[in-house]
Write an enzyme that holds these catalytic residues in place. Structure first.
Site, PDB file in Angstrom:
ATOM      1  N   THR A   1       0.833  -1.196   0.000  1.00  0.00           N
ATOM      2  CA  THR A   1       0.000   0.000   0.000  1.00  0.00           C
ATOM      3  C   THR A   1       0.874   1.255   0.000  1.00  0.00           C
ATOM      4  O   THR A   1       2.076   1.178   0.209  1.00  0.00           O
ATOM      5  CB  THR A   1      -0.885   0.031   1.262  1.00  0.00           C
ATOM      6  OG1 THR A   1      -0.025   0.039   2.415  1.00  0.00           O
ATOM      7  CG2 THR A   1      -1.781  -1.188   1.328  1.00  0.00           C
ATOM      8  N   ASP A   2       0.247   2.412  -0.238  1.00  0.00           N
ATOM      9  CA  ASP A   2       0.993   3.659  -0.109  1.00  0.00           C
ATOM     10  C   ASP A   2       0.171   4.694   0.656  1.00  0.00           C
ATOM     11  O   ASP A   2      -0.916   4.385   1.151  1.00  0.00           O
ATOM     12  CB  ASP A   2       1.478   4.175  -1.472  1.00  0.00           C
ATOM     13  CG  ASP A   2       0.326   4.603  -2.377  1.00  0.00           C
ATOM     14  OD1 ASP A   2      -0.687   5.133  -1.883  1.00  0.00           O
ATOM     15  OD2 ASP A   2       0.441   4.411  -3.599  1.00  0.00           O
ATOM     16  N   PHE A   3       0.695   5.891   0.763  1.00  0.00           N
ATOM     17  CA  PHE A   3       0.095   6.888   1.662  1.00  0.00           C
ATOM     18  C   PHE A   3      -1.297   7.345   1.232  1.00  0.00           C
ATOM     19  O   PHE A   3      -1.997   8.006   2.001  1.00  0.00           O
ATOM     20  CB  PHE A   3       1.059   8.082   1.811  1.00  0.00           C
ATOM     21  CG  PHE A   3       0.712   9.261   0.968  1.00  0.00           C
ATOM     22  CD1 PHE A   3       0.831   9.208  -0.395  1.00  0.00           C
ATOM     23  CD2 PHE A   3       0.259  10.430   1.545  1.00  0.00           C
ATOM     24  CE1 PHE A   3       0.510  10.291  -1.178  1.00  0.00           C
ATOM     25  CE2 PHE A   3      -0.073  11.533   0.769  1.00  0.00           C
ATOM     26  CZ  PHE A   3       0.052  11.456  -0.593  1.00  0.00           C
ATOM     27  N   SER A   4      -1.718   6.984   0.002  1.00  0.00           N
ATOM     28  CA  SER A   4      -3.093   7.281  -0.412  1.00  0.00           C
ATOM     29  C   SER A   4      -4.058   6.347   0.329  1.00  0.00           C
ATOM     30  O   SER A   4      -5.268   6.478   0.185  1.00  0.00           O
ATOM     31  CB  SER A   4      -3.238   7.069  -1.923  1.00  0.00           C
ATOM     32  OG  SER A   4      -3.230   5.684  -2.231  1.00  0.00           O
TER      33      SER A   4
END
Lengths: 165, 165, 165, 165
Positions: free
Chosen positions: C44-47
């Site tokens: 996952t990423d910060f979005s």
């Protein structure tokens, strides 16, 4: 009482002027962005060559730094601090062609330019080269969406910055 | 009109019973967790061996699936849907010892157990083996923090689930 | 003297029968491969959504396990232990379309099938779904090359295994 | 016959003078290395903070570029082109302490120094800061091994370069 300015900029950008790459403007006002990337252990795989998904990460770095040098960044977008609604660019479609392998310790150049600007979307062309030799080429469509998932129109200042006339 | 229930569970877990590994309970009620991982291209580097940061990712998978089989998961924690404040586990300290290299296509086993439960923290021991041979060992301290960054006490049901008496 | 078989297979595959996914053969003999993937922190990423390059890694896992269940794997190819020259599959071209976001803790299904078999190349279609909902689709062309970089013909047994008639 | 020098350096290093960071030599001749890293999407996770394994990758970049500015690199080591046997540095032990979270778009500084030089091993201290604030600290022991897995003595010139007196 004197308000002193900090001796170093908050984000360290002044110490490393090239960290976000460079913006190149041609005679017609067209803009493109160049970002060098070094190939580290993390980018290679057991074939001894660069792992194909590493190019995808590098192209994202190029797009992010292009946006940064045009005056915006991801945190500002998601915080809505550009004055607009909270939003983020997401990838809708990407095509990668791989022409030559790259290897550990090499310096590659990621060059990004805008091919087309739609209402909520950007189509970018990205080329990765080593000493002028074509390693990889990508076409990437990104869409600006709100945190709730709805596409929204890219702000005029970003459109202008990318060079839409 | 009849409301039918879907023939498959929402998250597909029933179709792949081992996907989150297995919980092992010893005679004294102590629990540990086993998760197999396959070594793919993405996990190796140009030395032809597994890249050292891959073990860090695998250990995180082991901790997540241990928590999952005990009845919680990250989204529930961050949504506060366990009834508590919105929170997430973050790594405070980790030590990794590497004993033998691992290679593409191999199956490794990540075994996780709880060494100590503090108010807001867990100390876990994780061992990665291949056919019983020790490849890597880690000690990891994670802390439960709220979204604002404050450590908070781990809920009783999670503490009990981890086997604290 | 009695030749004993080892109580556990060298690679642990017997303990985790689903680890390489499943091969599905339709009535006409066509084959496709299914591999479940769990979304972990690393993906996952910060979005708060899955990072787009994670899908590229998952599709590679699907292709590797498809090849594995058909009887070969990457180490065998690169060691030339299939009886052929030392070789490896490399990605020549890939197109990814992203339809819906995916999130932490979810189980996704990577389904891979062969669209076309050339002399040295394979064109694969890969679809990633969540409970039957289309998340992402990819077309990937891989080429078998020798360690010196020359494309070589894919062995008959691999061609047959993939279902070329 | 005239030997011409290439118009551009093979690796593009001249165009981007800071790409491998900077070597800092103190009055006593002690050396340390500074490398800036930008936090991109790929480095974060769904907690919206930097993923803990990203620090492990960044520290490896720091070590690689420290070695590079001292006159060697990984490809030279593994090719044996430093005149020695084919070899590579592998991580034997690493300890990471995490003090503060880092976020997308930030610039962090990875500072690396040598704590101890053994026959075949190096112990390095690495500190990651943001505007002087401590984010993460690591102690990493790497060992130089031959391709067959045997530890070998680090060459005198590398030892001298690292500042061993």
């Amino acid at each position: 009482m004197t308000k002193t300015t900090p001796s170093a900029p908050v984000d360290g950008a002044a110490d490393w002027p090239d960290l976000a790459g460079r913006l190149i403007v041609d005679d017609a006002g067209g803009k493109r962005h160049q970002l060098p990337v070094r190939v580290y252990f993390e980018d290679t795989d057991f074939s001894t060559l660069v792992y194909h998904a590493s190019y995808v990460r590098w192209c994202e770095r190029g797009r992010s730094d292009f946006l940064r040098l045009l005056g915006s960044d991801h945190r500002r977008l998601i915080d809505g601090s550009d004055g607009g609604e909270r939003s983020a660019f997401v990838v809708r479609r990407m095509t990668f062609d791989f022409y030559r392998p790259a290897r550990i310790d090499e310096i590659l150049l990621v060059e990004t330019s805008v091919k087309e600007i739609g209402g909520a979307s950007l189509t970018l062309t990205q080329q990765i080269t080593r000493d002028g030799q074509r390693i990889c080429e990508a076409d990437v469509i990104v869409v600006l969406i709100t945190v709730s998932g709805k596409p929204i129109r890219i702000a005029e200042e970003i459109r202008r910055a990318f060079g839409a006339s």
